[in-house]
Scaffold this motif. Structure first.
Motif, PDB file in Angstrom:
ATOM      1  N   GLN A  73      69.434 -68.143-112.352  1.00 35.33           N
ATOM      2  CA  GLN A  73      69.175 -67.207-113.439  1.00 35.33           C
ATOM      3  C   GLN A  73      67.897 -66.407-113.191  1.00 35.33           C
ATOM      4  N   GLN A  74      66.898 -67.039-112.642  1.00 31.65           N
ATOM      5  CA  GLN A  74      65.645 -66.340-112.400  1.00 31.65           C
ATOM      6  C   GLN A  74      65.822 -65.224-111.385  1.00 31.65           C
ATOM      7  N   GLU A  75      66.741 -65.430-110.421  1.00 32.99           N
ATOM      8  CA  GLU A  75      67.035 -64.389-109.444  1.00 32.99           C
ATOM      9  C   GLU A  75      67.615 -63.151-110.124  1.00 32.99           C
ATOM     10  N   LEU A  76      68.505 -63.380-111.100  1.00 38.14           N
ATOM     11  CA  LEU A  76      69.074 -62.268-111.854  1.00 38.14           C
ATOM     12  C   LEU A  76      67.999 -61.580-112.684  1.00 38.14           C
ATOM     13  N   VAL A  77      67.135 -62.368-113.309  1.00 43.52           N
ATOM     14  CA  VAL A  77      66.053 -61.800-114.119  1.00 43.52           C
ATOM     15  C   VAL A  77      65.143 -60.921-113.261  1.00 43.52           C
ATOM     16  N   ASN A  78      64.822 -61.400-112.072  1.00 42.09           N
ATOM     17  CA  ASN A  78      63.963 -60.623-111.172  1.00 42.09           C
ATOM     18  C   ASN A  78      64.630 -59.319-110.760  1.00 42.09           C
ATOM     19  N   GLU A  79      65.945 -59.371-110.539  1.00 36.12           N
ATOM     20  CA  GLU A  79      66.667 -58.166-110.141  1.00 36.12           C
ATOM     21  C   GLU A  79      66.651 -57.128-111.255  1.00 36.12           C
ATOM     22  N   ILE A  80      66.866 -57.588-112.486  1.00 32.95           N
ATOM     23  CA  ILE A  80      66.823 -56.663-113.622  1.00 32.95           C
ATOM     24  C   ILE A  80      65.427 -56.069-113.768  1.00 32.95           C
ATOM     25  N   GLN A  81      64.410 -56.905-113.627  1.00 34.24           N
ATOM     26  CA  GLN A  81      63.024 -56.427-113.749  1.00 34.24           C
ATOM     27  C   GLN A  81      62.738 -55.358-112.698  1.00 34.24           C
ATOM     28  N   ALA A  86      61.841 -49.694-111.155  1.00 35.69           N
ATOM     29  CA  ALA A  86      62.184 -48.598-110.244  1.00 35.69           C
ATOM     30  C   ALA A  86      62.610 -47.346-110.994  1.00 35.69           C
ATOM     31  N   HIS A  87      63.160 -47.504-112.197  1.00 39.30           N
ATOM     32  CA  HIS A  87      63.642 -46.351-112.979  1.00 39.30           C
ATOM     33  C   HIS A  87      62.793 -46.131-114.224  1.00 39.30           C
ATOM     34  N   GLU A  88      61.553 -46.506-114.126  1.00 38.43           N
ATOM     35  CA  GLU A  88      60.679 -46.485-115.307  1.00 38.43           C
ATOM     36  C   GLU A  88      60.515 -45.093-115.888  1.00 38.43           C
ATOM     37  N   ASN A  89      60.455 -44.072-115.037  1.00 39.14           N
ATOM     38  CA  ASN A  89      60.197 -42.712-115.511  1.00 39.14           C
ATOM     39  C   ASN A  89      61.451 -41.828-115.503  1.00 39.14           C
ATOM     40  N   ARG A  90      62.613 -42.427-115.367  1.00 41.71           N
ATOM     41  CA  ARG A  90      63.841 -41.657-115.346  1.00 41.71           C
ATOM     42  C   ARG A  90      64.649 -41.906-116.606  1.00 41.71           C
ATOM     43  N   LYS A  91      65.354 -40.873-117.020  1.00 43.17           N
ATOM     44  CA  LYS A  91      66.228 -41.026-118.180  1.00 43.17           C
ATOM     45  C   LYS A  91      67.364 -41.986-117.838  1.00 43.17           C
ATOM     46  N   ILE A  92      67.644 -42.924-118.737  1.00 44.99           N
ATOM     47  CA  ILE A  92      68.725 -43.883-118.539  1.00 44.99           C
ATOM     48  C   ILE A  92      69.919 -43.433-119.371  1.00 44.99           C
ATOM     49  N   GLU A  93      71.001 -43.092-118.691  1.00 42.87           N
ATOM     50  CA  GLU A  93      72.211 -42.628-119.381  1.00 42.87           C
ATOM     51  C   GLU A  93      72.923 -43.797-120.061  1.00 42.87           C
ATOM     52  N   THR A  94      73.156 -44.860-119.288  1.00 43.13           N
ATOM     53  CA  THR A  94      73.906 -46.019-119.780  1.00 43.13           C
ATOM     54  C   THR A  94      73.188 -47.298-119.371  1.00 43.13           C
ATOM     55  N   PHE A  95      73.071 -48.215-120.299  1.00 40.73           N
ATOM     56  CA  PHE A  95      72.495 -49.526-120.004  1.00 40.73           C
ATOM     57  C   PHE A  95      73.466 -50.591-120.499  1.00 40.73           C
ATOM     58  N   HIS A  96      73.993 -51.382-119.555  1.00 43.14           N
ATOM     59  CA  HIS A  96      75.005 -52.381-119.859  1.00 43.14           C
ATOM     60  C   HIS A  96      74.484 -53.740-119.422  1.00 43.14           C
ATOM     61  N   LEU A  97      74.298 -54.653-120.384  1.00 40.12           N
ATOM     62  CA  LEU A  97      73.763 -55.977-120.088  1.00 40.12           C
ATOM     63  C   LEU A  97      74.760 -57.045-120.500  1.00 40.12           C
ATOM     64  N   TYR A  98      75.253 -57.795-119.518  1.00 39.10           N
ATOM     65  CA  TYR A  98      76.207 -58.887-119.752  1.00 39.10           C
ATOM     66  C   TYR A  98      75.503 -60.163-119.311  1.00 39.10           C
TER      67      TYR A  98
END
Length: 544
Positions: A73-81, A86-98
């Motif tokens: 689970q921590q590996e997934l958390v790190n990937e999301i982080q 990486a996209h901190e200053n870009r507009k996010i069109e869609t965000f899907h969290l499962y």
């Protein structure tokens, strides 16, 4: 006089907005919702393809079902982080969290959502189940997992959200739904939504067009739909504690209901064109109001899907009303049973309501391999004679040649005067279980029919998945689950039938009785419960 096309022009006839550098215009488009940015392509040649460059300034983040069983689970958390940084200053069109946070600090998940909101997310899908849900539609998680608690404060900076889906979480505090001025589509599943919250949704989301409620166990009253909003589509699935549905929605054109019928139902919708009514009730229950008047009095209805249980509720009172479905073009009947009463209900449906515009009829036949006992006098007495003048296509799925199915087939052939095609879709295992679909089909092809040009087609359900001849509601998620369960049941029934045929071949009537009463075989295959005993005797002593 100025027209709409002159709005951007300066005093000297110059279009100042078009005169801006492409970089600035793309930056402007990146701030607009996607569908509005696309529409600028019709303004002029200079705008035609500019909107496509907008996506260089936006991104889509989907952490979907491929993360359902992460090894760590921590590996997934790190990937999301890392993705979020990486996209901190870009507009996010869609965000899907499962994702199910489990022991993860809730603040971390809330931080992800807040960052997506701050980056102008338009479509937000949050499913906190990670696929570990109850086998029954109870809105609960399995294995004792607790639902994630989602505070309303994560949405406080929302200015762009148009589509929101929340699944299997707990809305903490007194949700006001006060941050959703632009919200158009809302889906809630396995949420602690109560009557007060629903009123807040309707009152504080003025642009809401589509509302989908699934497995909301705290919901009891669905009222005032359309009074405060512009809802065009309403879906209610497996919310068994709803007691009253009272809908006054002038703009509603699509209504889908699957689950236990409420105590009281009123649907005042003048322009309803698309409707699904699927009941989980097995037998007719007395309802306090008249379903025929409140539900089927809609002349604008074009597509309808219903089931045998619903037909019992709609037609069981025996009262003839003056309602009509004169503009209905497609009808799908999902029959859990096809007894004498069910067959008569189908006759009543055609007799009582004006179906002069009906063009396509789909009937999902029962999956049971036992041929139910019919009261032949009831079915054969005064068979209805109709003039289905526009009915051109009929499809009978899971056809097995039972006597009740033959009566239904004969009824349709005799009354569809303009019929062009009738499809009999046998289960692929029908022949394996000892049947002969080709021989039966050839016999039925000789049946008399009212339409001289009608042709009959043989197919199999397992080979028909990619067929273009499908109901309009075949893509509906709940109906797809229903059809999947139907296919599983019929395959299992065919397997049991084949096993029984092998065991009983060549045995005497006494031996057959002994086999069926044996503890091991009887309990494992449920012969008697299936009602197959007369069929086996006929199979052995009759022609094979």
């Amino acid at each position: 006089m100025e027209t709409n096309q002159d709005l951007g022009r300066a005093f000297h006839g110059e279009d100042r907005l078009t005169a801006l550098p492409d970089v600035l215009r793309v930056q402007i488009l990146s701030l607009l919702p996607c569908r509005y940015a696309v529409r600028t392509g019709v303004l002029s040649k200079n705008w035609k393809i500019l909107w496509k460059q907008r996506f260089n300034h936006t991104t889509t983040l989907k952490f979907g079902r491929k993360y359902q069983n992460p090894a760590n689970q921590q590996e997934l958390v790190n990937e999301i982080q890392n993705y979020m940084l990486a996209h901190e200053n870009r507009k996010i069109e869609t965000f899907h969290l499962y994702f199910h946070p489990d022991t993860l600090n809730p603040e971390t998940v809330c931080n992800w959502i807040e960052r997506a909101i701050e980056n102008g997310v338009e479509e937000l899908y949050l499913d906190f189940s990670q696929g570990i849900v109850s086998l029954k539609p109870t809105g609960k998680l399995r294995t004792g997992r607790k639902k994630f608690k989602l505070p309303e404060s994560v949405f406080q900076f929302n200015r762009s959200l148009t589509s929101l889906s929340l699944s299997f979480c707990t809305l903490t505090g007194r949700y006001q739904f006060g941050y959703f001025d632009c919200l158009e589509h809302l889906q809630l599943q396995g949420i602690n939504l109560n009557d007060t919250m629903l009123v807040k949704v309707l009152y504080n989301c003025p642009k809401l067009q589509s509302l989908e409620l699934r497995e909301c166990m705290s919901l009891k009253y669905v009222e005032d739909i359309g009074s405060y909003s512009q809802i065009k589509k309403l879906t209610i699935v497996h919310c068994p504690n709803i007691e009253v549905i009272d809908i006054l929605a002038p703009l509603l054109h699509s209504f889908h209901f699957l689950g236990k019928f409420p105590r009281k139902f009123t649907l005042a919708v003048p322009f309803l064109s698309d409707c699904i009514i699927m009941s989980t009730l097995r037998e007719y229950e007395q309802i306090t109001n008249n379903w025929e008047v409140t539900l089927l009095k809609h002349d604008s209805l074009q597509v309808l899907t219903t089931c045998s249980s619903s037909l019992q509720l709609i037609l069981g009172s025996g009262k003839i009303v003056g309602a009509s479905l004169k503009n209905l073009q497609e009808l799908q009947l999902c029959m859990e049973n096809l007894r004498s009463s069910d067959l008569l209900n189908i006759y009543k449906l055609f007799m009582r309501y004006k179906l002069q515009q009906l063009e396509t009829l789909f009937i999902e036949l029962p999956t049971s391999w036992s041929d139910p006992d019919l009261e032949l006098d009831m079915v054969q007495k005064n068979p209805p004679v109709l003039n289905l003048r526009n009915l051109k296509i009929i499809k009978l799925n899971n056809f097995k040649g039972h006597i009740n199915e033959l009566f239904l087939l004969d009824f349709l052939l005799q009354n569809a005067v303009s019929l062009e095609l009738i499809v009999l879709a046998f289960a692929h295992e029908y022949d394996r279980a000892g049947g002969n679909s080709v021989r039966l089909f050839n016999q039925l092809s000789q049946n008399p029919r009212a339409s001289p040009t009608a042709r009959m087609k043989l197919t199999y359900t397992s080979l028909d998945e990619n067929n273009t001849l499908k109901p309009a509601h075949s893509k509906h998620r709940s109906l797809k689950i229903f059809m999947f369960l139907v296919s599983v049941v019929i395959k299992f029934a065919c397997y049991r039938y084949a096993v029984v045929r092998t065991l009983l071949r060549g045995k005497s009537e006494k031996d057959i009785s002994s086999v069926l009463s044996s503890k091991t075989i009887g309990q494992n295959l449920y012969y008697t419960k299936l009602g197959l005993y007369p069929l086996y005797l006929e199979m052995h002593f009759g022609t094979d």
